[in-house]
Design an enzyme around this catalytic site. Structure first.
Site, PDB file in Angstrom:
ATOM      1  N   ARG A 139      -3.220   4.783  -2.208  1.00  0.00           N
ATOM      2  CA  ARG A 139      -3.080   3.441  -1.624  1.00  0.00           C
ATOM      3  C   ARG A 139      -2.748   2.359  -2.661  1.00  0.00           C
ATOM      4  O   ARG A 139      -1.963   1.461  -2.410  1.00  0.00           O
ATOM      5  CB  ARG A 139      -4.411   3.094  -0.938  1.00  0.00           C
ATOM      6  CG  ARG A 139      -4.616   1.630  -0.568  1.00  0.00           C
ATOM      7  CD  ARG A 139      -5.986   1.463   0.072  1.00  0.00           C
ATOM      8  NE  ARG A 139      -6.413   0.083   0.204  1.00  0.00           N
ATOM      9  CZ  ARG A 139      -6.216  -0.664   1.299  1.00  0.00           C
ATOM     10  NH1 ARG A 139      -5.566  -0.183   2.326  1.00  0.00           N
ATOM     11  NH2 ARG A 139      -6.684  -1.891   1.347  1.00  0.00           N
ATOM     12  N   GLU A 168       0.626  -4.867  11.040  1.00  0.00           N
ATOM     13  CA  GLU A 168       0.139  -3.504  10.838  1.00  0.00           C
ATOM     14  C   GLU A 168       0.938  -2.700  11.852  1.00  0.00           C
ATOM     15  O   GLU A 168       0.699  -2.791  13.060  1.00  0.00           O
ATOM     16  CB  GLU A 168      -1.351  -3.378  11.164  1.00  0.00           C
ATOM     17  CG  GLU A 168      -2.268  -4.129  10.228  1.00  0.00           C
ATOM     18  CD  GLU A 168      -2.632  -3.366   8.958  1.00  0.00           C
ATOM     19  OE1 GLU A 168      -2.048  -2.295   8.706  1.00  0.00           O
ATOM     20  OE2 GLU A 168      -3.489  -3.863   8.229  1.00  0.00           O
ATOM     21  N   HIS A 201       0.853  -1.190   0.000  1.00  0.00           N
ATOM     22  CA  HIS A 201       0.000   0.000   0.000  1.00  0.00           C
ATOM     23  C   HIS A 201       0.885   1.234   0.000  1.00  0.00           C
ATOM     24  O   HIS A 201       1.701   1.441   0.903  1.00  0.00           O
ATOM     25  CB  HIS A 201      -0.943  -0.012   1.202  1.00  0.00           C
ATOM     26  CG  HIS A 201      -2.004  -1.071   1.067  1.00  0.00           C
ATOM     27  ND1 HIS A 201      -2.430  -1.841   2.108  1.00  0.00           N
ATOM     28  CD2 HIS A 201      -2.698  -1.478  -0.038  1.00  0.00           C
ATOM     29  CE1 HIS A 201      -3.368  -2.682   1.659  1.00  0.00           C
ATOM     30  NE2 HIS A 201      -3.540  -2.484   0.366  1.00  0.00           N
ATOM     31  N   HIS A 204       2.542  -3.834   6.757  1.00  0.00           N
ATOM     32  CA  HIS A 204       1.536  -2.822   6.443  1.00  0.00           C
ATOM     33  C   HIS A 204       1.480  -1.848   7.612  1.00  0.00           C
ATOM     34  O   HIS A 204       2.130  -2.032   8.633  1.00  0.00           O
ATOM     35  CB  HIS A 204       0.155  -3.473   6.250  1.00  0.00           C
ATOM     36  CG  HIS A 204      -0.002  -4.148   4.933  1.00  0.00           C
ATOM     37  ND1 HIS A 204      -0.696  -3.609   3.884  1.00  0.00           N
ATOM     38  CD2 HIS A 204       0.474  -5.333   4.481  1.00  0.00           C
ATOM     39  CE1 HIS A 204      -0.650  -4.412   2.854  1.00  0.00           C
ATOM     40  NE2 HIS A 204       0.055  -5.485   3.176  1.00  0.00           N
ATOM     41  N   GLU A 263       1.680   3.725   2.968  1.00  0.00           N
ATOM     42  CA  GLU A 263       2.159   3.198   4.239  1.00  0.00           C
ATOM     43  C   GLU A 263       3.690   3.303   4.298  1.00  0.00           C
ATOM     44  O   GLU A 263       4.425   2.317   4.318  1.00  0.00           O
ATOM     45  CB  GLU A 263       1.631   1.765   4.416  1.00  0.00           C
ATOM     46  CG  GLU A 263       0.103   1.776   4.504  1.00  0.00           C
ATOM     47  CD  GLU A 263      -0.586   0.422   4.345  1.00  0.00           C
ATOM     48  OE1 GLU A 263       0.092  -0.620   4.417  1.00  0.00           O
ATOM     49  OE2 GLU A 263      -1.818   0.409   4.137  1.00  0.00           O
TER      50      GLU A 263
HETATM   51  O1  0X9 Z   1      -6.879  -3.819   4.281  1.00  0.00           O
HETATM   52  C1  0X9 Z   1      -5.737  -4.259   4.179  1.00  0.00           C
HETATM   53  O2  0X9 Z   1      -5.260  -4.666   3.118  1.00  0.00           O
HETATM   54  C2  0X9 Z   1      -4.836  -4.320   5.400  1.00  0.00           C
HETATM   55  N1  0X9 Z   1      -5.008  -3.125   6.162  1.00  0.00           N
HETATM   56  S1  0X9 Z   1      -4.373  -1.745   5.584  1.00  0.00           S
HETATM   57  O3  0X9 Z   1      -4.770  -0.652   6.439  1.00  0.00           O
HETATM   58  N2  0X9 Z   1      -2.801  -1.855   5.655  1.00  0.00           N
HETATM   59  O4  0X9 Z   1      -4.781  -1.573   4.229  1.00  0.00           O
HETATM   60  C3  0X9 Z   1      -5.174  -5.510   6.226  1.00  0.00           C
HETATM   61  C4  0X9 Z   1      -5.648  -6.670   5.461  1.00  0.00           C
HETATM   62  C5  0X9 Z   1      -5.388  -7.960   6.095  1.00  0.00           C
HETATM   63  N3  0X9 Z   1      -4.404  -8.677   5.376  1.00  0.00           N
HETATM   64  C6  0X9 Z   1      -4.661  -9.526   4.360  1.00  0.00           C
HETATM   65  N4  0X9 Z   1      -5.860  -9.711   3.872  1.00  0.00           N
HETATM   66  N5  0X9 Z   1      -3.625 -10.196   3.889  1.00  0.00           N
HETATM   67 ZN    ZN Z   2      -1.729  -1.897   3.977  1.00  0.00          ZN
END
Ligand code: 0X9
Ligand code: ZN
Length: 426
Positions: A240, A385, A184, A310, A187
């Protein structure tokens, strides 16, 4: 008509912008600005609140949900431009949804975040740096550590940039640790942390860490989404997704963490190109995820540990992002997760939660770690995260890079020690 339907109908009249408009204020020329944009933290307390928030998300594409999916009793962070703040807070109040202002002015945080724009060259961890600096730093390591560091080109991006990383090996043929970060674009702390880890692997003199570093072959790709990362430095700090586009799509970019081949588009992902969680037109539609998956496939026999970075929320996650199944070594991964967050907390008291993606964050299909676990059968798979819990969110001040990296390394060391112990005893 049921009451919720009536209320949602009333909401319809509030929406003033056509669905499908780009989600952010993209300045015609130059950089997108976020003056007066606020981030609200909302606490949906019932399924009705969840339905209303989902409806708001659908009707106002110009709102940027920093927390991607909405579930009961999970805080939702949403960035709202000034012109919508009154309406949106009226809606929160109207439905008795508890909320608070988490960030009062996003642009002010962007301005305070770092001074990288004044710097031409160089690289360190007092600041966030654009892709060019990251790549020239990686180049300098290849020169400085011949026979240990080699350059790895995973592929090229939609816009033609290299998707690059390094291999660090103190003698080939060891089990592999792969560290993925920067999927992303906004980040930034993940790119800074990954490069800090690279630096530690090469320069640390701590005996325990050295032994651990040298008992693996490492692949580190600090920015797996270089087009997006570059875009956050030149045009829009809050970008993002990838930067792919095509004539049949209204909006640019796919969420690279929804594009992998594991229950693709099943839950927590969107089929709409303007969504921040757009899963793409097909599985592995993005050249960045496709080539990375091919690369991982090519090293899968040796791949023992897969780590993904992330931000934000302070979580350590294991597969899967769906309710359907748990990894076959769920108990083992949970034990290790517990030790890792304990280790992380030792240094500065930073608290992390751990568990499966589904259990501790939200349903999200098509993420990289799920695919790695399922398709490659990799034994130790974790996703962080990183800091913080929303005070700065994606705009973590640069003076938190080093502390974040250090505590993250503490948890990574705990994971690797467990991986070594558990594979030796087999
Ligand atoms: O939404 C996401 O992709 C992740 N949170 S973020 O705020 N960094 O965008 C978490 C997603 C969980 N991870 C996976 N599905 N692998
Ligand atoms: Zn992310």
């Amino acid at each position: 008509m049921p009451r919720v339907a009536v209320l949602l109908l009333a909401l319809t009249t509030l929406a003033s912008v056509a669905h499908g408009a780009p989600p952010q204020t993209e300045a015609a020329a130059g950089r997108a600005r976020y003056d007066g944009h606020r981030v609200y933290r909302v606490q949906p307390a019932s399924s009705r609140h969840v339905a209303i928030l989902q409806e708001i998300q659908r009707r106002y594409p110009q709102l940027d949900f920093w927390t991607q999916t909405i579930a009961i009793s999970r805080p939702v962070d949403v960035m709202v431009p000034p012109e919508l703040q009154e309406r949106i807070t009226e809606t929160f109040n109207g439905y008795a949804m508890p909320y608070s202002i988490f960030i009062d002015d996003v642009q002010r945080l962007i301005d305070n975040e770092s001074s990288h724009r004044q710097r031409a060259a160089g690289f360190d961890w007092t600041d966030y740096y654009p892709l060019e600096n990251v790549y020239s730093w990686l180049d300098s390591l290849v020169e400085q550590y011949p026979g240990v560091v080699s350059s790895v080109v995973i592929g090229s991006t939609f816009e033609g940039r290299e998707q690059r990383g390094v291999k660090i090996s103190f003698g080939d043929g060891k089990p592999v640790v792969f560290l993925e970060s920067g999927a992303h674009a906004r980040e930034w702390i993940t790119v800074a942390t990954a490069t800090y880890i690279v630096n530690e692997l090469l320069t640390s003199t701590n005996a325990t860490f050295r032994a651990l570093a040298e008992s693996f072959d490492w692949y580190v790709v600090p920015s797996t989404n270089p087009d997006g990362y570059e875009y956050t430095h030149t045009s829009n700090r809050m970008w993002r997704k990838t930067r792919s586009q095509s004539d049949d799509r209204l909006c640019v970019g796919t969420d690279p963490n929804r594009n992998w081949d594991y229950y693709w588009l099943d839950e927590g992902a969107s089929p709409i190109s303007c969504s921040e969680t757009y899963a793409g037109p097909s599985v592995f539609s993005e050249v960045e995820t496709r080539t990375l998956s091919e690369f991982l496939q090519s090293i899968s026999d040796d791949l023992l540990v897969y780590l993904s970075l992330h931000s934000y929320s302070q979580l350590l996650m294991i597969p899967y992002g769906l309710n359907y199944e748990r990894p076959d070594n769920y108990d083992e991964l949970m034990e290790i997760g517990g030790k890792a967050v304990d280790a992380l907390k030792q240094r500065y008291g930073t608290q992390y939660q751990y568990g499966t993606i589904y259990d501790i964050i939200y349903p999200a299909a098509g993420g990289s770690i799920d695919w790695v676990k399922k398709a490659l059968g990799t034994r130790f798979v974790f996703e962080w995260e990183l800091r913080d819990e929303g005070q700065y969110g994606f705009l973590l001040p640069a003076d938190q890079i080093v502390p974040t990296a250090l505590e993250t390394i503490d948890s990574m060391v705990a994971i690797l020690q467990e991986a070594v112990a558990r594979t030796a005893s087999r």
